[in-house]
Every structure is written in structure tokens, then in C-alpha cells.
Motif scaffolding. Structure first.
Motif, PDB file in Angstrom:
ATOM      1  N   ARG A   1      44.929  32.256  40.631  1.00  0.00           N
ATOM      2  CA  ARG A   1      43.690  32.878  40.144  1.00  0.00           C
ATOM      3  C   ARG A   1      42.753  33.248  41.289  1.00  0.00           C
ATOM      4  NH1 ARG A   1      47.007  31.483  35.989  1.00  0.00           N
ATOM      5  NH2 ARG A   1      45.946  31.331  33.986  1.00  0.00           N
ATOM      6  N   GLU A   2      42.782  32.449  42.356  1.00  0.00           N
ATOM      7  CA  GLU A   2      41.842  32.663  43.461  1.00  0.00           C
ATOM      8  C   GLU A   2      42.575  32.528  44.786  1.00  0.00           C
ATOM      9  OE1 GLU A   2      37.693  30.711  45.250  1.00  0.00           O
ATOM     10  OE2 GLU A   2      38.310  30.323  43.165  1.00  0.00           O
TER      11      GLU A   2
ATOM     12  N   ALA B   1      49.264  41.361  44.711  1.00  0.00           N
ATOM     13  CA  ALA B   1      48.924  42.184  43.556  1.00  0.00           C
ATOM     14  C   ALA B   1      50.113  42.342  42.605  1.00  0.00           C
ATOM     15  CB  ALA B   1      48.435  43.554  44.025  1.00  0.00           C
TER      16      ALA B   1
ATOM     17  N   LEU C   1      45.193  37.179  39.133  1.00  0.00           N
ATOM     18  CA  LEU C   1      44.152  37.024  40.150  1.00  0.00           C
ATOM     19  C   LEU C   1      42.778  37.420  39.612  1.00  0.00           C
ATOM     20  CD1 LEU C   1      45.827  38.347  43.430  1.00  0.00           C
ATOM     21  CD2 LEU C   1      44.906  36.057  43.058  1.00  0.00           C
ATOM     22  N   GLN C   2      41.789  36.582  39.906  1.00  0.00           N
ATOM     23  CA  GLN C   2      40.414  36.847  39.500  1.00  0.00           C
ATOM     24  C   GLN C   2      39.476  36.990  40.701  1.00  0.00           C
ATOM     25  OE1 GLN C   2      39.180  33.776  36.780  1.00  0.00           O
ATOM     26  NE2 GLN C   2      40.983  34.022  35.482  1.00  0.00           N
TER      27      GLN C   2
ATOM     28  N   VAL D   1      39.465  37.456  45.003  1.00  0.00           N
ATOM     29  CA  VAL D   1      40.211  37.718  46.232  1.00  0.00           C
ATOM     30  C   VAL D   1      39.210  37.927  47.363  1.00  0.00           C
ATOM     31  CG1 VAL D   1      41.794  39.266  47.442  1.00  0.00           C
ATOM     32  CG2 VAL D   1      42.167  38.749  45.026  1.00  0.00           C
TER      33      VAL D   1
ATOM     34  N   LEU E   1      45.401  46.223  44.118  1.00  0.00           N
ATOM     35  CA  LEU E   1      44.604  45.289  43.324  1.00  0.00           C
ATOM     36  C   LEU E   1      44.050  45.975  42.080  1.00  0.00           C
ATOM     37  CD1 LEU E   1      42.659  43.435  46.171  1.00  0.00           C
ATOM     38  CD2 LEU E   1      44.473  42.481  44.740  1.00  0.00           C
TER      39      LEU E   1
ATOM     40  N   CYS F   1      45.871  44.074  38.907  1.00  0.00           N
ATOM     41  CA  CYS F   1      45.122  42.831  38.658  1.00  0.00           C
ATOM     42  C   CYS F   1      43.953  43.110  37.715  1.00  0.00           C
ATOM     43  CB  CYS F   1      44.638  42.229  39.978  1.00  0.00           C
ATOM     44  SG  CYS F   1      45.958  41.876  41.147  1.00  0.00           S
TER      45      CYS F   1
ATOM     46  N   LEU G   1      40.748  40.790  37.714  1.00  0.00           N
ATOM     47  CA  LEU G   1      39.965  40.665  38.945  1.00  0.00           C
ATOM     48  C   LEU G   1      38.491  40.918  38.657  1.00  0.00           C
ATOM     49  CD1 LEU G   1      40.360  40.270  42.047  1.00  0.00           C
ATOM     50  CD2 LEU G   1      40.324  42.765  42.219  1.00  0.00           C
ATOM     51  N   HIS G   2      37.627  39.977  39.061  1.00  0.00           N
ATOM     52  CA  HIS G   2      36.185  40.172  38.844  1.00  0.00           C
ATOM     53  C   HIS G   2      35.368  39.996  40.118  1.00  0.00           C
ATOM     54  CE1 HIS G   2      35.227  35.850  38.979  1.00  0.00           C
ATOM     55  NE2 HIS G   2      36.237  35.630  38.160  1.00  0.00           N
TER      56      HIS G   2
ATOM     57  N   VAL H   1      35.706  40.563  44.476  1.00  0.00           N
ATOM     58  CA  VAL H   1      36.527  40.964  45.610  1.00  0.00           C
ATOM     59  C   VAL H   1      35.638  41.179  46.833  1.00  0.00           C
ATOM     60  CG1 VAL H   1      36.442  43.394  44.927  1.00  0.00           C
ATOM     61  CG2 VAL H   1      38.270  42.608  46.436  1.00  0.00           C
TER      62      VAL H   1
ATOM     63  N   CYS I   1      40.942  46.882  36.529  1.00  0.00           N
ATOM     64  CA  CYS I   1      39.922  45.831  36.634  1.00  0.00           C
ATOM     65  C   CYS I   1      38.502  46.377  36.566  1.00  0.00           C
ATOM     66  CB  CYS I   1      40.100  45.054  37.938  1.00  0.00           C
ATOM     67  SG  CYS I   1      39.925  46.059  39.425  1.00  0.00           S
TER      68      CYS I   1
END
Length: 313
Positions: free
Chosen positions: A173-174, A192, A198-199, A201, A217, A221, A224-225, A227, A247
């Protein structure tokens, strides 16, 4: 274990200011909950059958070494016992030299392994290399790994290690790699493609990162929230690909400060495509002008923003 917690636990390993030239050791002897499919063996020796060269637990002492001494008349023989664990599940702690620096001339310690149920690794203050990441092949439940370097650039972690991590840990996740300067697009592409949950990165100051990483990404993903690609070589095309991907509706936090190739186009793309954005940092980008400041007015008026930094040249 408390009845309310019997079905779930989180095993976290944090190695503090150590040099890890061999794999790490954290072998538990507790039972793995049912959600992992099967129970762990009752002793650490049963874990020695895993795949991969060089992965083994410290050799068991001989029978002579652990047999009880002859008891004196009228006295019970002494039976060696494992030292109690200070907190968390019962475990056999590694000898001190396995996680610290070896004395010159001392024999190399045997290569230990992480418990397969570990979910979080914090290695910020550890001097490690790709070899350590290659030992994570059995940690299928790993969800968070922190390899950030807090002060100076880290050169031991490359795309080879990140690719091995991505192939071994599909539920990440991270993933944080701040100042890991030898990571390139190939490592991020592997993350990716293989770690689609993944949330978060962090690629800040990874100077080898370019547009291909952001595009991958954005495409793969969707959860993903957050980056961070600050101080990288990305351009407007990479940012547009990221915020136009799957995302876009989930992105809440973007760090793209000190990116010398970004212009007002990147800022406008983020503001247009990311309705949930509330942390947006893009200071130190010399090509950004007053046009971006004008575009920000509507965002500030909406009162959604929590943190915002920019520099107008």
C-alpha cells in the motif's frame, strides 16, 4: 490474545540505526491467524525449507550443547529456556551482531529471514542495499516499506531491488524511496504493474525518475492518493498522464516542488483533474508563472485546500 483481536494482527519491524549487510532476523513462533491460510510451525527450524538461495535460520545447537547437565543429588537439573519477549508475539531475538556491525575478524553471521507475516518495515536509518530487498520473497503480506533517507542520498538501493520487492509483495500500500538516487523508471514500472493497491508513493529526490513512472502509476494504481516526485526530471507530460489516469479522482496530495521542467500546464492539469486535492506543493519550479497563481484562486475560495506552497518567478 484478546478475543476481539484473535482474527487479525499487525506485525511491524523497525530497525533503528543499524547496518544490515545480511538479511534481517525476525522469526516468530506464534500461530498465524486463519486468514493466512495455515498455521506457522511450532519452531523456527520448520521455516528453513523456503525457496531462495542463502535464506536460512541460524543453525540449531547440537544436542550435546542443549542437554541438561547431570543433576546433583537432591537438586533438579537446569533446563535452558528461551528468553522472554518484551512485547508482541513470542520470538527468538537475533544475536546482537546480526543486526549491528561485526567486529573486525569475527565470523560472518548466518543469514536470517523475516517472518512471512510481517506487514510493515521501517528501514529509514539502516544502511542496506538491494541484497536486503531480495530476501523479501516470502513476505507476501507486506503492505508498507519505508526506505527514505532522512539526510543524505542513498546509493545502495537500485531498480533491481525495487523490481524484486514488487514481484514479492503484491499487496503493498505504501512505498517510500526518498533520496534513493539509483532508482529509475524500470523500478517504478514494476511497482505499478505488480502492486496495484498502492496508495502512497514517495519518489522525492530520486533523480532518475522521469515521465514513464508517472504515466505507469496513473494507468495502473487507481487507489493512489498521495505521490511525491519532487526534485525529479519529470515534465508536464508526465504530470498530465498521472492526473488523467485511473487515480485522478482519488489523488489528494501531490508534491512536485523543485521540478525544473514543470510549467503552468502541470499546475492547471492538477487543479482541473483532481477534485479531492487538498495538499499541493510546487514551490521552487522556475518555469511556473503568475498564470498558476490565478488558477489557484478558485481552489482557495472553495476552502478545500489544507496546504499549498508555490514560488512565482
Amino acid at each position: 490474545m484478546d478475543g476481539g483481536l484473535a482474527g487479525h494482527f499487525l506485525l511491524t519491524v523497525k530497525l533503528w540505526k543499524c547496518r544490515v549487510t545480511a538479511p534481517f532476523f525476525c522469526c516468530g513462533v506464534f500461530s498465524v491467524p486463519s486468514r493466512f491460510g495455515r498455521r506457522s510451525p511450532s519452531n523456527p527450524e520448520a521455516l528453513q525449507g523456503g525457496r531462495g538461495a542463502g535464506l536460512h535460520l541460524p543453525s540449531s545447537p547440537s544436542a550435546a550443547a542443549i542437554s541438561a547437565p547431570t543433576a546433583e543429588p537432591g537438586r533438579r537439573p537446569h533446563i535452558p529456556r528461551s528468553p522472554p519477549c518484551s512485547s508482541g508475539p513470542a520470538a527468538f531475538p537475533a544475536p546482537r551482531h546480526e543486526l549491528g556491525r561485526r567486529r573486525r575478524g569475527s565470523p560472518a553471521p548466518p543469514g536470517p529471514v523475516l517472518h512471512p507475516a510481517v506487514e510493515s518495515l521501517d528501514l529509514r536509518d539502516c544502511d542496506i542495499s538491494d541484497n536486503a530487498l531480495l530476501q523479501l520473497y516470502n513476505c507476501k503480506q507486506l503492505k508498507k516499506i519505508n526506505l527514505n533517507s532522512c539526510k543524505e542520498n542513498r546509493f545502495g538501493i537500485t531498480s533491481e531491488g525495487v523490481i524484486a520487492l514488487a514481484l514479492s509483495c503484491p499487496y503493498l500500500r505504501e512505498a517510500s524511496f526518498k533520496r534513493c538516487c539509483d532508482i529509475t523508471d524500470s523500478g517504478v514500472l514494476a511497482l505499478a504493474f505488480n502492486c496495484q493497491f498502492l496508495q502512497i508513493v514517495n519518489l522525492g529526490s530520486c533523480s532518475g525518475i522521469m515521465d514513464a513512472s508517472l504515466q505507469a502509476l496513473g494507468e495502473h494504481c487507481k487507489f493512489l492518493h498521495s505521490v511525491d516526485f519532487s526534485s525529479t526530471q519529470v515534465t508536464d507530460d508526465g504530470v498530465v498522464a498521472l492526473v488523467s489516469g485511473t487515480c485522478s479522482k482519488n489523488l489528494k496530495e501531490i508534491h512536485m516542488e523543485r521540478c525544473v521542467n514543470l510549467t503552468d500546464t502541470a499546475v492547471e492539469a492538477v487543479l482541473t483533474c483532481c477534485p479531492k486535492i487538498h495538499i499541493f506543493l510546487f514551490h521552487g519550479c522556475p518555469l511556473i508563472t503568475d498564470r498558476s497563481r490565478d488558477a489557484l484562486e478558485q481552489l482557495i475560495i472553495s476552502n478545500k485546500i489544507k496546504q499549498l506552497t508555490w514560488t512565482v518567478y
